[in-house]
Design a protein around this motif. Structure first.
Motif, PDB file in Angstrom:
ATOM      1  N   SER A   2       0.842  -1.190   0.000  1.00 34.09           N
ATOM      2  CA  SER A   2       0.000   0.000   0.000  1.00 34.09           C
ATOM      3  C   SER A   2       0.882   1.246   0.000  1.00 34.09           C
ATOM      4  O   SER A   2       2.073   1.180   0.302  1.00 34.09           O
ATOM      5  CB  SER A   2      -0.917   0.024   1.217  1.00 34.09           C
ATOM      6  OG  SER A   2      -1.894   1.045   1.047  1.00 34.09           O
ATOM      7  N   ASP A   3       0.279   2.360  -0.374  1.00 31.27           N
ATOM      8  CA  ASP A   3       0.893   3.679  -0.215  1.00 31.27           C
ATOM      9  C   ASP A   3       2.320   3.760  -0.799  1.00 31.27           C
ATOM     10  O   ASP A   3       3.263   4.134  -0.107  1.00 31.27           O
ATOM     11  CB  ASP A   3       0.875   4.066   1.275  1.00 31.27           C
ATOM     12  CG  ASP A   3      -0.554   4.217   1.777  1.00 31.27           C
ATOM     13  OD1 ASP A   3      -1.117   5.323   1.659  1.00 31.27           O
ATOM     14  OD2 ASP A   3      -1.135   3.204   2.236  1.00 31.27           O
ATOM     15  N   ILE A   4       2.410   3.453  -2.080  1.00 35.35           N
ATOM     16  CA  ILE A   4       3.705   3.570  -2.760  1.00 35.35           C
ATOM     17  C   ILE A   4       4.071   5.047  -2.937  1.00 35.35           C
ATOM     18  O   ILE A   4       5.230   5.423  -2.862  1.00 35.35           O
ATOM     19  CB  ILE A   4       3.682   2.839  -4.118  1.00 35.35           C
ATOM     20  CG1 ILE A   4       3.479   1.341  -3.894  1.00 35.35           C
ATOM     21  CG2 ILE A   4       4.972   3.089  -4.898  1.00 35.35           C
ATOM     22  CD1 ILE A   4       3.379   0.530  -5.158  1.00 35.35           C
ATOM     23  N   HIS A   5       3.077   5.874  -3.179  1.00 40.25           N
ATOM     24  CA  HIS A   5       3.286   7.320  -3.327  1.00 40.25           C
ATOM     25  C   HIS A   5       4.409   7.641  -4.329  1.00 40.25           C
ATOM     26  O   HIS A   5       5.286   8.459  -4.030  1.00 40.25           O
ATOM     27  CB  HIS A   5       3.544   7.971  -1.962  1.00 40.25           C
ATOM     28  CG  HIS A   5       2.299   8.096  -1.134  1.00 40.25           C
ATOM     29  ND1 HIS A   5       1.325   9.030  -1.396  1.00 40.25           N
ATOM     30  CD2 HIS A   5       1.838   7.359  -0.096  1.00 40.25           C
ATOM     31  CE1 HIS A   5       0.331   8.886  -0.524  1.00 40.25           C
ATOM     32  NE2 HIS A   5       0.611   7.870   0.271  1.00 40.25           N
ATOM     33  N   ALA A   6       4.326   6.965  -5.465  1.00 38.24           N
ATOM     34  CA  ALA A   6       5.219   7.269  -6.598  1.00 38.24           C
ATOM     35  C   ALA A   6       6.702   7.050  -6.293  1.00 38.24           C
ATOM     36  O   ALA A   6       7.562   7.662  -6.924  1.00 38.24           O
ATOM     37  CB  ALA A   6       4.977   8.690  -7.113  1.00 38.24           C
ATOM     38  N   GLY A  30      -3.989   1.328  -2.425  1.00 35.30           N
ATOM     39  CA  GLY A  30      -4.231   2.732  -2.728  1.00 35.30           C
ATOM     40  C   GLY A  30      -3.108   3.681  -2.368  1.00 35.30           C
ATOM     41  O   GLY A  30      -2.209   3.356  -1.604  1.00 35.30           O
ATOM     42  N   ASP A  31      -3.181   4.896  -2.947  1.00 33.60           N
ATOM     43  CA  ASP A  31      -2.148   5.938  -2.885  1.00 33.60           C
ATOM     44  C   ASP A  31      -0.929   5.538  -3.717  1.00 33.60           C
ATOM     45  O   ASP A  31       0.160   5.279  -3.199  1.00 33.60           O
ATOM     46  CB  ASP A  31      -1.769   6.308  -1.439  1.00 33.60           C
ATOM     47  CG  ASP A  31      -2.777   7.275  -0.819  1.00 33.60           C
ATOM     48  OD1 ASP A  31      -3.811   7.557  -1.467  1.00 33.60           O
ATOM     49  OD2 ASP A  31      -2.532   7.749   0.303  1.00 33.60           O
ATOM     50  N   PHE A  32      -1.165   5.547  -5.028  1.00 33.43           N
ATOM     51  CA  PHE A  32      -0.087   5.300  -5.989  1.00 33.43           C
ATOM     52  C   PHE A  32       0.779   6.551  -6.159  1.00 33.43           C
ATOM     53  O   PHE A  32       1.945   6.445  -6.503  1.00 33.43           O
ATOM     54  CB  PHE A  32      -0.677   4.970  -7.370  1.00 33.43           C
ATOM     55  CG  PHE A  32      -1.330   3.622  -7.442  1.00 33.43           C
ATOM     56  CD1 PHE A  32      -0.646   2.536  -7.960  1.00 33.43           C
ATOM     57  CD2 PHE A  32      -2.633   3.432  -6.999  1.00 33.43           C
ATOM     58  CE1 PHE A  32      -1.240   1.292  -8.030  1.00 33.43           C
ATOM     59  CE2 PHE A  32      -3.231   2.190  -7.068  1.00 33.43           C
ATOM     60  CZ  PHE A  32      -2.533   1.115  -7.575  1.00 33.43           C
ATOM     61  N   ILE A 118      -9.566  -2.198   1.201  1.00 34.93           N
ATOM     62  CA  ILE A 118      -9.993  -0.789   1.221  1.00 34.93           C
ATOM     63  C   ILE A 118      -8.801   0.060   1.622  1.00 34.93           C
ATOM     64  O   ILE A 118      -7.869  -0.416   2.273  1.00 34.93           O
ATOM     65  CB  ILE A 118     -11.169  -0.509   2.191  1.00 34.93           C
ATOM     66  CG1 ILE A 118     -10.857  -1.012   3.606  1.00 34.93           C
ATOM     67  CG2 ILE A 118     -12.468  -1.061   1.669  1.00 34.93           C
ATOM     68  CD1 ILE A 118     -11.883  -0.545   4.629  1.00 34.93           C
ATOM     69  N   HIS A 119      -8.855   1.338   1.237  1.00 32.50           N
ATOM     70  CA  HIS A 119      -7.724   2.197   1.597  1.00 32.50           C
ATOM     71  C   HIS A 119      -7.742   2.485   3.101  1.00 32.50           C
ATOM     72  O   HIS A 119      -6.706   2.456   3.753  1.00 32.50           O
ATOM     73  CB  HIS A 119      -7.767   3.489   0.781  1.00 32.50           C
ATOM     74  CG  HIS A 119      -6.552   4.333   0.979  1.00 32.50           C
ATOM     75  ND1 HIS A 119      -5.287   3.876   0.679  1.00 32.50           N
ATOM     76  CD2 HIS A 119      -6.395   5.581   1.489  1.00 32.50           C
ATOM     77  CE1 HIS A 119      -4.399   4.819   0.981  1.00 32.50           C
ATOM     78  NE2 HIS A 119      -5.048   5.864   1.479  1.00 32.50           N
ATOM     79  N   GLY A 120      -8.935   2.796   3.624  1.00 33.44           N
ATOM     80  CA  GLY A 120      -9.057   2.956   5.079  1.00 33.44           C
ATOM     81  C   GLY A 120      -8.901   4.374   5.567  1.00 33.44           C
ATOM     82  O   GLY A 120      -8.459   4.590   6.695  1.00 33.44           O
ATOM     83  N   GLY A 153      -4.688   0.281   4.002  1.00 32.48           N
ATOM     84  CA  GLY A 153      -3.468   1.082   3.940  1.00 32.48           C
ATOM     85  C   GLY A 153      -3.653   2.344   4.756  1.00 32.48           C
ATOM     86  O   GLY A 153      -4.176   2.321   5.856  1.00 32.48           O
ATOM     87  N   HIS A 154      -3.243   3.446   4.174  1.00 34.26           N
ATOM     88  CA  HIS A 154      -3.522   4.808   4.619  1.00 34.26           C
ATOM     89  C   HIS A 154      -2.751   5.306   5.837  1.00 34.26           C
ATOM     90  O   HIS A 154      -2.324   6.456   5.849  1.00 34.26           O
ATOM     91  CB  HIS A 154      -5.027   4.990   4.875  1.00 34.26           C
ATOM     92  CG  HIS A 154      -5.417   6.423   5.099  1.00 34.26           C
ATOM     93  ND1 HIS A 154      -5.215   7.401   4.156  1.00 34.26           N
ATOM     94  CD2 HIS A 154      -5.979   7.042   6.176  1.00 34.26           C
ATOM     95  CE1 HIS A 154      -5.646   8.555   4.635  1.00 34.26           C
ATOM     96  NE2 HIS A 154      -6.109   8.362   5.854  1.00 34.26           N
ATOM     97  N   THR A 155      -2.579   4.477   6.859  1.00 31.84           N
ATOM     98  CA  THR A 155      -1.899   5.001   8.048  1.00 31.84           C
ATOM     99  C   THR A 155      -0.370   5.002   7.893  1.00 31.84           C
ATOM    100  O   THR A 155       0.326   5.630   8.678  1.00 31.84           O
ATOM    101  CB  THR A 155      -2.240   4.186   9.311  1.00 31.84           C
ATOM    102  OG1 THR A 155      -1.745   2.852   9.146  1.00 31.84           O
ATOM    103  CG2 THR A 155      -3.735   4.148   9.556  1.00 31.84           C
ATOM    104  N   HIS A 156       0.126   4.282   6.888  1.00 32.49           N
ATOM    105  CA  HIS A 156       1.573   4.177   6.652  1.00 32.49           C
ATOM    106  C   HIS A 156       2.295   3.505   7.824  1.00 32.49           C
ATOM    107  O   HIS A 156       3.492   3.698   8.011  1.00 32.49           O
ATOM    108  CB  HIS A 156       2.202   5.550   6.368  1.00 32.49           C
ATOM    109  CG  HIS A 156       1.715   6.199   5.096  1.00 32.49           C
ATOM    110  ND1 HIS A 156       2.503   7.035   4.331  1.00 32.49           N
ATOM    111  CD2 HIS A 156       0.526   6.128   4.440  1.00 32.49           C
ATOM    112  CE1 HIS A 156       1.814   7.456   3.279  1.00 32.49           C
ATOM    113  NE2 HIS A 156       0.605   6.914   3.332  1.00 32.49           N
ATOM    114  N   VAL A 157       1.550   2.771   8.611  1.00 32.07           N
ATOM    115  CA  VAL A 157       2.124   2.042   9.751  1.00 32.07           C
ATOM    116  C   VAL A 157       1.648   0.587   9.654  1.00 32.07           C
ATOM    117  O   VAL A 157       0.445   0.337   9.623  1.00 32.07           O
ATOM    118  CB  VAL A 157       1.659   2.656  11.087  1.00 32.07           C
ATOM    119  CG1 VAL A 157       2.182   1.840  12.262  1.00 32.07           C
ATOM    120  CG2 VAL A 157       2.120   4.108  11.201  1.00 32.07           C
TER     121      VAL A 157
END
Ligand SMILES: [Fe+2]
Length: 234
Positions: A2-6, A30-32, A118-120, A153-157
């Motif tokens: 999750s959360d690769i953020h480019a 989510g969060d590409f 889900i992204h969350g 994903g989403h929390t990055h933890v």
């Protein structure tokens, strides 16, 4: 994942690490996009993989809103806003189309085990300030859900919680961890009718390559610290 953020160098490091193994599915919760300078490389990597299960994150939706002429209400910090505008200016049309095609959630099954992705972003747009999803929110999800496993994903933890027999798995962030460990985070999920096992893994990747590319593109240097320390900027 999750959360690769480019952050494509982080994604490639994971690919190298898992290459000897075979998987039924690759999941991205989510969060590409946004903050790294490699949104096109990141999205193309997933477009080329038919067995990837992908959903949109709140950051991706913000990028799409902005591209559709919407206003960027958040974030307010100029150094963050510029990353959204840069992304919108550099995304190739086929990758915009990919983002537009993404659902907000996905269901899949491995054997008898039903998995929901889900992204969350449970607490509005700024929910990522929480170190993990609130227990009450997960409990409600467990009660209402026909799934045995939820990937978020989403929390990055990264976390793995079992609530009322339902597994909640956050693989952490590939490209922008917030738990003070700068290595790329992901998880390997093994499911069978008898057992669900989760292995959280951290991988070193060329952080300096990401930082150098930000500089090459004239983007704020405050992100160097974020990538080197694995801590959220506030
Ligand atoms: Fe994110």
């Amino acid at each position: 994942m999750s959360d690769i953020h480019a952050n494509y160098p982080a994604l490639k490091a994971i690919e190298e690490f898992v290459r000897p193994h075979r998987f039924h599915r690759i999941v991205h919760a989510g969060d590409f996009t946004v903050y790294g300078t490699f949104p096109n490389e990141t999205i193309r990597w997933f477009r080329e993989r038919e067995h990837a299960v992908c959903i949109a994150g709140n950051t991706d939706r913000r990028v799409l809103d902005l591209l559709a002429g919407g206003e960027l209400k958040k974030p307010r910090k100029e150094e963050k806003r510029v990353m959204y505008f840069w992304t919108c200016g550099h995304l190739l049309p086929e990758n915009v189309d990919f983002l537009k095609s993404l659902p907000d959630q996905a269901d899949l099954a491995i054997g008898d085990v039903r998995i929901n992705v889900i992204h969350g972003d449970f607490d509005g747009e700024e929910g990522s300030s929480s170190p993990g999803a609130p227990e009450g929110w997960l409990r409600k999800l467990a009660k209402d859900s026909p799934h045995q496993v939820h990937v978020l994903g989403h929390t990055h933890v990264p976390y793995h919680k079992i609530i009322d027999g339902v597994h909640f798995i956050n693989p952490g962030s590939v490209g922008r961890p917030f738990d003070a460990d700068p290595r790329a985070s992901f998880a390997i999920l093994t499911v069978s009718s008898r057992k669900t096992a989760v292995e959280h893994i951290r991988i070193r990747y060329p952080v300096e390559q990401v930082i150098a590319d930000l500089a090459k593109n004239g983007l704020p240097d405050i992100y160097a610290e974020m990538y080197r320390t694995g801590k959220k900027l506030n």
